[in-house]
Every structure is written in C-alpha cells, then in structure tokens.
Enzyme design. Structure first.
Site, short mmCIF file in Angstrom:
data_model
loop_
_atom_site.label_atom_id
_atom_site.label_comp_id
_atom_site.label_asym_id
_atom_site.label_seq_id
_atom_site.Cartn_x
_atom_site.Cartn_y
_atom_site.Cartn_z
N SER A 193 0.86 -1.18 0.00
CA SER A 193 0.00 0.00 0.00
C SER A 193 0.89 1.23 0.00
O SER A 193 2.07 1.15 0.39
CB SER A 193 -0.89 0.01 1.25
OG SER A 193 -1.52 1.27 1.44
N TYR A 201 -2.26 -0.02 10.66
CA TYR A 201 -2.30 -0.57 9.30
C TYR A 201 -0.97 -0.34 8.59
O TYR A 201 -0.41 -1.26 7.98
CB TYR A 201 -3.44 0.09 8.53
CG TYR A 201 -3.54 -0.35 7.08
CD1 TYR A 201 -4.07 -1.59 6.75
CD2 TYR A 201 -3.10 0.48 6.05
CE1 TYR A 201 -4.17 -1.99 5.42
CE2 TYR A 201 -3.19 0.08 4.73
CZ TYR A 201 -3.73 -1.16 4.42
OH TYR A 201 -3.81 -1.54 3.09
#
Length: 301
Positions: free
Chosen positions: A139, A152
């Site tokens: 990501s 995250y």
C-alpha cells in the site's frame, strides 16, 4: 469445453483475498489471459460468485495452517507450473496508536503480515522449482503513515521489509519478488475499513475522544473522498497482471496518481516538510466543531 486435466496443465497463479475488489478483479484478468487461477476466498458464497472459466475458488483463511496446507497440496497436485503467488488478502483498521487495543494490533499483523509469510513459506519451494514470482500487495501506507494509519501502516511497512529481504534472498535462485503499492482504490475493503474505523472511534474513552476524535473524523472524511475518486479494481488488476507477466518486472509498482506522488515525495522531502504537506491536505476535512487549538496544533506538527 476445457477439461479439468487441461486446466491442471496450464500455468497457475494463486491469488489470496479474491472474494472482492483487487483480488477478484485480478483473478478474472489473469484467467482471461489463460492462466488457471486458484482464487482464495473465505466463504462458499464468495466462491460461487467467482466460479468462472479458468478460476478455481479455494476456501482460504491465510491465518489457518490447515487451509494453507490444503492449498499447497492442490498446487502440487497440478501438472502445470506455478507461475506466480499474489499475496493480496488484507484487513484495514485506522486508529491512533494510543487507543487501539493490542488484540486489534495482533489481528492486523496476523492477516496483513504473518498470514502472507505463512503462505509464502508454504509455496516458495514450488515457486523455486518453476522459477515463478511473488507479488506482494502492499500500500502507499507502506511508505507513508498518516495520523491514525499507524497500525495498518505498520503491517505494510513490515511487508515491504520482508519483500526487500526476500527479493535479495531468492533472486539468485530464479524467483522475482515484486511489491505493488495501491493508493485509493474503489473497493468494498475500503468501505469496510472506514466502517471499522468508525466503530473503533466510538469505543474510545472520553479522554481519547477529546484528544483524537476530530483527527479521526478528518482522516475518515479524507479517506472516503480519496476512495470515491480512486482507481477502479479492474485498473489495479491490469498493474498486477503486468507484474505477473513482464519479462523483467520492476521491483515496485504503484497504482493511482496519489500513490505515485506520495511515494516520490517520501524519497525527496525532509520529514518536517512532509508533515506540513500532510497537515495541509487534511485541513479541509477537519470538522467545523473542532477546537481551533487542535487544528493549529495539527498544522504545526
């Protein structure tokens, strides 16, 4: 009609987290290109929705050793080569570092890191035999951690580190390791992540609400806006397909202009300047009820 033995003779790609979004779109695109795709899903109803020519859904929770063992046995029972493993499964939850219970931290790491390591360890011997490649879906959050993205982002930073180490370990053995870094993608996972973030925010103590509530609201609003304008799962699948098929793939691919810009900025800007840019980008999303002192503090960060 293609027989099961003919499918087994095709080159195979394993895609985890294929129930929806990037994983499902990638499974469809790779099947269209002629691969036999073993698509990991967690529920039978997701398997039925994905059952298309060239796609064989398999029930796979990457945190369960028995599921991984069954997947490995299925891969090794085939006559065709394992061309690629696409580690795509993931969960999302945003919260300030101080407020997220440790059990939630552990859950994120179990899925977003340890599960990928477990699948990789199980299938790497087969990838080595077939000179296949490993595609880890990271990501933009694996390069820059916004406020509330600590948990995250930590899993994705760790996945980037594992990918770098593994690339250097197995490149001499014929296996290429590629990292894909999506930005805002229009998927159900993004919507689920926002819903989980809102639930976690409601569970914060009154003290934490005072301290971080406006920040969480601002980040959630910004995330929703970026997701709405984000790249489609189908376009993301094209990038993943390129990573699978390119003769000399890059070590990293970004998906979306936001990811491309942010990853470049992290390489050239000092931390404090990057902090100011992040704060400026967040400013329009701060709730109007937020105390001016909080907004000013965020801008000074």
């Amino acid at each position: 009609m293609t027989t099961s033995s003919e499918l087994d003779a095709r080159d195979c790609v394993v895609v985890t987290g294929a129930s929806t979004g990037i994983g499902a779109a990638s499974a469809r695109e790779l099947a269209r290109q002629g691969f036999h795709v073993l698509a990991g899903v967690r529920r039978e109803q997701d398997a039925e929705a994905l059952r298309l020519p060239g796609i064989e859904p398999v029930i796979l929770d990457i945190t369960r050793a028995d599921h991984i063992a069954e997947l490995t046995a299925r891969v090794n029972a085939r006559t065709g080569a394992l061309r690629a493993l696409v580690n795509n499964a993931g969960v999302s939850a945003n919260a300030p570092v101080e407020t997220l219970p440790l059990d939630e931290w552990r859950r994120l790491f179990e899925v977003n890191l340890f599960g990928h390591v477990a699948v990789t360890q199980a299938l790497l011997p087969t990838l080595l035999r077939h000179s296949g490649r490993l595609i880890n879906i990271s990501s933009v959050g694996g390069k820059i951690a916004m406020g509330t993205f600590g948990p995250y982002g930590a899993t994705k930073f760790a996945l980037e580190a594992v990918s770098d180490a593994l690339r250097r370990e197995v490149a001499p053995l014929g296996v290429k390791v590629v990292v894909v870094e999506p930005g805002g993608i229009r998927t159900k996972m993004a919507d689920r992540g926002i819903a989980v973030t809102n639930q976690l925010a409601k569970a914060m103590s009154p003290e934490h609400q005072d301290r971080y509530g406006p920040l969480v609201q601002a980040v959630t609003a910004q995330t929703a806006a970026f997701t709405t304008k984000g790249t489609s799962a189908e376009d993301a699948a094209q990038v993943i397909s390129k990573a699978v098929n390119a003769r000399k793939p890059r070590t990293r691919y970004t998906i979306g202009r936001d990811a491309a810009l942010l990853t470049r900025l992290t390489r050239v800007l000092p931390d404090r300047m990057l902090d100011r840019l992040v704060a400026a980008g967040l400013r329009p999303y701060w709730p109007k009820t937020a105390a001016p002192s909080l907004k000013q503090a965020a801008d000074r960060a």
